[in-house]
Design a protein around this motif. Sequence first.
Motif: not given
Length: 99
Positions: A1-14, A44-53, A74-76
């Motif tokens: 599961x890559x959610x936690x990492x992807x969630x944080x990466x997206x937020x800190x990138x954008x 954020x919404x666009x990048x996260x939906x793309x990485x973790x639909x 944060x929790x997904x």
Amino acid sequence: MRWPRSLEEVQFTVVEGPCITAAASGEPVYLTDWDPGARRWSLFASALRERCPDIAAVHAFPLWAGDGVLGSLDMASTAPKHGSWHISRMVVTKIFGTI
């Protein structure tokens, strides 16, 4: 599961998203409807939906120490809409005592 990492990466990138908003405001943030979420945090919404639909909700809670916020947690969830925020809030309250 890559959610936690992807969630944080997206937020800190954008440099926007529920976790950043919760840390800045000191208030819990619940993203359970992607339409308003996309308006509030469009990058954020666009990048996260793309990485973790399959993520349907994100809940972010400030982490307080005395009078200041140290950061946020944060929790997904794949559970959409109502109810998933209640479960997240209960988990955080059990772990940290209060939010």
